[in-house]
Design an enzyme around this catalytic site. Structure first.
Site, PDB file in Angstrom:
ATOM      1  N   ASP A  54      -4.116  34.112  -6.085  1.00  0.00           N
ATOM      2  CA  ASP A  54      -4.813  35.400  -6.176  1.00  0.00           C
ATOM      3  C   ASP A  54      -6.270  35.242  -5.754  1.00  0.00           C
ATOM      4  OD1 ASP A  54      -5.560  37.978  -6.810  1.00  0.00           O
ATOM      5  OD2 ASP A  54      -5.388  37.728  -8.965  1.00  0.00           O
ATOM      6  N   GLU A 108     -13.377  42.351  -6.042  1.00  0.00           N
ATOM      7  CA  GLU A 108     -12.174  42.988  -6.585  1.00  0.00           C
ATOM      8  C   GLU A 108     -11.976  42.675  -8.061  1.00  0.00           C
ATOM      9  OE1 GLU A 108      -7.905  43.328  -7.698  1.00  0.00           O
ATOM     10  OE2 GLU A 108      -9.165  41.539  -7.657  1.00  0.00           O
TER      11      GLU A 108
END
Length: 267
Positions: A117, A148
């Site tokens: 990720d 993010e």
């Protein structure tokens, strides 16, 4: 008022100087493992993405991509790479949650902050677009954003690029399943005010903490919407803070919350 667009730079050559070495000229863009490890070995914890952005921009620019860097905050920049108009854009983020630790390979597994990720995803997207380019398909592009993991300021800024693409495929760990939708995110802070008093005379004060507890209990009893595909609305407490010295009954208090929300009616 029209929103102010963040400045952009072509090809990434006027990015601030960095201690991170430029990508090796012989690095194959379709070598997902090599590109992933190079990205993972750069600390890009949210707020410190500048070096990773510079590396990726240089990698793509050296390979002949048209690269635009969009300033989000100083060296923190989004990257948009294409060969002209892109009908399809592959996108993910380059920042990671803490703590940083570099890559290592054990058998057929790759470990390191961001390997899943989402730096491994970014490397896979680069490889996919590069393979398409070698086959003569050039109406695809890449968008890599920062921030993010904390507030998505990069994604918000990226809306100003307005590339005109028809489809955007966002990369996130999904066990290789296609996600056709996502919950919205609602962040809010509850604040309560009371009246400070010494702990030996609590009756002279008014507890802000107790007010928040009452509010939290009411929130937990709310009936929240569900969706047949996306599931139920999820809620979690994020942080807690208060004012006042240890010997005082608190005069103010706050509680942060975040919810993954579904609108009523399944929207």
């Amino acid at each position: 008022r029209r929103p102010t667009r963040a400045p952009v730079w072509k090809n990434g050559f006027d990015s601030p100087k960095s201690k991170v070495q430029s990508p090796e000229s012989m690095l194959d863009l379709t070598d997902v493992v090599a590109v992933t490890r190079a990205l993972v070995d750069i600390d890009s914890t949210t707020g410190r993405e500048g070096d990773c952005v510079l590396w990726m921009a240089s990698l793509l620019s050296d390979a002949g991509y048209g690269v635009v860097e969009q300033v989000v905050d100083g060296p923190r920049r989004n990257i948009y790479a294409s060969f002209g108009k892109a009908d399809v854009v592959l996108s993910t983020h380059l920042d990671c949650v803490p703590p940083f630790f570099p890559s290592r390979a054990e058998g057929d597994r790759l470990f390191g902050r961001g390997s899943c990720d989402a730096k491994g995803i970014a490397a896979s997207q680069v490889a996919a677009v590069e393979r398409l380019r070698r086959q003569g398909v050039t109406n695809v592009g890449l968008l890599f954003v920062v921030g993010e993991e904390r507030g998505s300021d990069g994604a918000k800024t990226a809306q100003g690029l307005a590339s005109g693409s028809k489809f955007l495929i966002n990369g996130e760990p999904t066990d290789n399943r296609l996600g056709i939708g996502t919950r919205g995110a609602l962040r809010y802070t509850l604040r309560a005010k009371g009246r400070a008093a010494h702990s030996s005379f609590p009756e002279l004060g008014e507890s802000a903490i107790e007010k928040l507890i009452d509010a939290l209990i009411r929130l937990r009893t709310l009936e929240l919407p569900e969706h047949p595909v996306l599931g139920r609305t999820r809620r979690r407490d994020r942080d807690h803070g208060h004012g006042g010295e240890g010997g005082e009954r608190d005069g103010q208090d706050h509680q942060g919350h975040q919810g993954r929300v579904i609108r009523r009616g399944g929207e």
